[in-house]
Design an enzyme around this catalytic site. Structure first.
Site, PDB file in Angstrom:
ATOM      1  CD  GLU A  61      -2.793  -1.373   2.391  1.00  0.00           C
ATOM      2  OE1 GLU A  61      -2.777  -0.490   3.259  1.00  0.00           O
ATOM      3  OE2 GLU A  61      -3.535  -2.365   2.458  1.00  0.00           O
ATOM      4  CG  ASN A  88      -1.102  -6.645  -1.489  1.00  0.00           C
ATOM      5  OD1 ASN A  88      -1.806  -7.162  -2.359  1.00  0.00           O
ATOM      6  ND2 ASN A  88      -1.458  -6.580  -0.207  1.00  0.00           N
ATOM      7  CG  HIS A 129     -10.035  -5.455   1.301  1.00  0.00           C
ATOM      8  ND1 HIS A 129     -10.328  -6.578   2.046  1.00  0.00           N
ATOM      9  CD2 HIS A 129      -8.690  -5.293   1.392  1.00  0.00           C
ATOM     10  CE1 HIS A 129      -9.209  -7.075   2.563  1.00  0.00           C
ATOM     11  NE2 HIS A 129      -8.207  -6.315   2.169  1.00  0.00           N
ATOM     12  CD  GLU A 162      -4.839  -7.702   1.653  1.00  0.00           C
ATOM     13  OE1 GLU A 162      -5.635  -6.969   2.281  1.00  0.00           O
ATOM     14  OE2 GLU A 162      -3.615  -7.526   1.672  1.00  0.00           O
ATOM     15  CG  ASP A 207     -12.997  -8.621   2.317  1.00  0.00           C
ATOM     16  OD1 ASP A 207     -12.928  -7.604   1.582  1.00  0.00           O
ATOM     17  OD2 ASP A 207     -12.452  -8.687   3.435  1.00  0.00           O
TER      18      ASP A 207
HETATM   19  O1  G3I Z   1      -3.143  -8.491  18.755  1.00  0.00           O
HETATM   20  C1  G3I Z   1      -3.873  -7.444  19.382  1.00  0.00           C
HETATM   21  C2  G3I Z   1      -4.420  -7.899  20.707  1.00  0.00           C
HETATM   22  O2  G3I Z   1      -3.350  -8.195  21.563  1.00  0.00           O
HETATM   23  C3  G3I Z   1      -5.309  -6.795  21.281  1.00  0.00           C
HETATM   24  O3  G3I Z   1      -5.908  -7.258  22.447  1.00  0.00           O
HETATM   25  C4  G3I Z   1      -6.382  -6.418  20.291  1.00  0.00           C
HETATM   26  C5  G3I Z   1      -7.240  -5.244  20.779  1.00  0.00           C
HETATM   27  O4  G3I Z   1      -7.818  -4.541  19.723  1.00  0.00           O
HETATM   28  O5  G3I Z   1      -5.772  -6.002  19.097  1.00  0.00           O
HETATM   29  C6  G3I Z   1      -5.001  -7.009  18.483  1.00  0.00           C
HETATM   30  O6  G3I Z   1      -4.458  -6.507  17.329  1.00  0.00           O
HETATM   31  C7  G3I Z   1      -5.332  -6.397  16.216  1.00  0.00           C
HETATM   32  C8  G3I Z   1      -4.749  -7.174  15.059  1.00  0.00           C
HETATM   33  O7  G3I Z   1      -5.531  -6.987  13.906  1.00  0.00           O
HETATM   34  C9  G3I Z   1      -4.674  -8.658  15.353  1.00  0.00           C
HETATM   35  O8  G3I Z   1      -5.940  -9.173  15.565  1.00  0.00           O
HETATM   36  C10 G3I Z   1      -5.459  -4.923  15.865  1.00  0.00           C
HETATM   37  O9  G3I Z   1      -6.148  -4.228  16.880  1.00  0.00           O
HETATM   38  C11 G3I Z   1      -6.200  -4.785  14.551  1.00  0.00           C
HETATM   39  O10 G3I Z   1      -6.142  -3.425  14.131  1.00  0.00           O
HETATM   40  C12 G3I Z   1      -5.571  -5.645  13.490  1.00  0.00           C
HETATM   41  O11 G3I Z   1      -6.323  -5.510  12.320  1.00  0.00           O
HETATM   42  C13 G3I Z   1      -5.738  -6.014  11.148  1.00  0.00           C
HETATM   43  C14 G3I Z   1      -5.554  -4.918  10.127  1.00  0.00           C
HETATM   44  O12 G3I Z   1      -5.010  -5.456   8.947  1.00  0.00           O
HETATM   45  C15 G3I Z   1      -4.631  -3.818  10.623  1.00  0.00           C
HETATM   46  O13 G3I Z   1      -4.300  -2.943   9.606  1.00  0.00           O
HETATM   47  C16 G3I Z   1      -6.667  -7.078  10.580  1.00  0.00           C
HETATM   48  O14 G3I Z   1      -6.728  -8.196  11.472  1.00  0.00           O
HETATM   49  C17 G3I Z   1      -6.160  -7.538   9.217  1.00  0.00           C
HETATM   50  O15 G3I Z   1      -7.136  -8.340   8.611  1.00  0.00           O
HETATM   51  C18 G3I Z   1      -5.897  -6.338   8.325  1.00  0.00           C
HETATM   52  O16 G3I Z   1      -5.358  -6.786   7.103  1.00  0.00           O
HETATM   53  C19 G3I Z   1      -5.074  -5.759   6.139  1.00  0.00           C
HETATM   54  C20 G3I Z   1      -3.919  -6.278   5.281  1.00  0.00           C
HETATM   55  O17 G3I Z   1      -2.832  -6.641   6.073  1.00  0.00           O
HETATM   56  C21 G3I Z   1      -3.499  -5.227   4.253  1.00  0.00           C
HETATM   57  N1  G3I Z   1      -4.630  -4.798   3.463  1.00  0.00           N
HETATM   58  C22 G3I Z   1      -5.816  -4.360   4.208  1.00  0.00           C
HETATM   59  C23 G3I Z   1      -6.246  -5.450   5.194  1.00  0.00           C
HETATM   60  C24 G3I Z   1      -7.523  -5.054   5.908  1.00  0.00           C
HETATM   61  O18 G3I Z   1      -7.306  -3.929   6.716  1.00  0.00           O
END
Ligand code: G3I
Length: 337
Positions: A152, A193, A228, A256, A258
């Protein structure tokens, strides 16, 4: 519950399922051959003993996996020079046991970056980036079918994001990152990506120009269309836009996928979503170097969508209870044809 099963059965039976798809192929991965069909997997979900269905479906239905978060900088190198490969290794070993391709995600991104990087003096960011890539890529060398080396990099208007890396090195950071990844894993396919590049627009034009230069240097192997999508807002001419990139000699992957919408689900949502998954699959299948499709998760239960877009969801192929949705049937049908 009964009414939702009825709705589901009706919507599915109205889809153009061929006898071939219905009878001969029961998994997405088989239907997709010779392409792969992947999913983003979370380590916590794979290892959740109280939800064995997640890992079962991952192994049965998919021939590729992308760690959803586990290879991101904040997890894999949370402190300068201190690497933690344990969560990612769970997914790596799972793909090995189940003969799946591994799309490694990602090396250089302004999000989910370890905090220490953003506080470094600008003059030290380049070295931090090169060390990060060396540490991570050499650890996983041989395991990754592909690396999302840069994730990105663009704003929607086609300008580069003014992030930690661009501020320190300008556009050159992309070349440097790709060179470093190539050095430590010469066999992995190296990708950039991004999202909102699935149709011809200012952002995909900028990506195309960037890609041309990198292909001429032999540093880039593929482009990831994140995909997405929002229901009923699919971009026009996805296949034509894929071909703009593949005609440079690049692979193209849907990385990715959805398709989200406002909950609760209506019959029209179910029908339209099934058609629109089919549209994306057909686009990939029509482009020779579209190598595979990855959905960003398996079940709606764990999708990133509801926590990011309040009130939205339903974006994947299985519902919260692991029932196959109409879009699962339309996807396998499109893959098999
Ligand atoms: O691991 C912590 C946990 O310890 C904590 O308790 C919890 C509280 O909110 O947060 C957890 O971290 C989260 C992490 O995912 C793991 O679950 C973050 O808050 C959350 O923001 C994070 O979101 C991820 C997101 O990227 C962040 O940018 C999503 O799971 C993930 O699906 C998403 O994936 C991205 C791709 O990498 C790039 N393209 C866009 C896509 C969707 O945003």
């Amino acid at each position: 519950m009964i009414s939702s099963i009825l709705t589901f059965a009706l919507s599915v039976s109205s889809l153009p399922l061929t006898a071939h798809a219905a009878a001969a192929v029961s998994t997405l991965k088989d239907a997709a051959l010779p392409r792969y069909f992947g999913a983003a997997l979370g380590q916590g979900h794979l290892q959740n003993a109280s939800d064995p269905k997640f890992a079962q479906l991952a192994a049965q239905q998919f021939s590729a996996a992308t760690p959803e978060n586990e290879m991101k900088w904040e997890i894999v190198e949370p402190e300068n020079g201190k690497f933690n490969f344990t969560p990612a290794e769970v997914i790596v070993q799972f793909t090995k046991r189940n003969n799946m391709k591994l799309r490694c995600h990602n090396l250089v991104w302004d999000s989910q970056l370890a905090p220490y990087v953003t506080t470094l003096p600008t003059s030290q960011v380049k070295q931090a980036m090169l060390s990060h890539i060396e540490g991570v890529v050499s650890h996983f060398a041989g395991d990754c079918y592909a690396w999302d080396v840069v994730n990105e990099p663009f704003n929607d208007d086609g300008t580069f994001k003014n992030d930690t890396f661009f501020n320190a090195m300008g556009e050159e950071y992309i070349t440097l990152a790709l060179q470093q990844a190539r050095k430590f894993d010469p066999h992995a396919k190296l990708y950039i990506n991004d999202f909102n590049i699935e149709s011809a627009n200012a952002k995909s034009d900028a990506m195309l120009t960037l890609a041309q230069g990198l292909v001429s240097k032999g540093l880039l192997d593929g482009i990831g269309f994140e995909s997405h999508f929002i229901l009923n807002e699919l971009p026009p001419d996805i296949a034509g836009n894929m071909e703009r990139f593949t005609s440079l000699g690049l692979d193209l992957a849907v990385t990715e996928l959805d398709i989200r919408y406002d909950l609760p689900t209506t019959d029209a949502d179910t029908t339209n979503q099934a058609q629109q998954f089919e549209e994306v699959i057909n686009a990939c299948q029509s482009v020779k170097r579209c190598v595979g499709v990855t959905t960003w998760g398996i079940t709606d239960l764990y999708s990133w969508v509801p926590s990011t877009f309040a009130g939205q969801g339903g974006a994947l192929l299985w519902d919260d209870d692991y029932n196959k949705k109409a879009d699962w049937f339309s996807t396998i049908n499109a893959l098999a044809n």
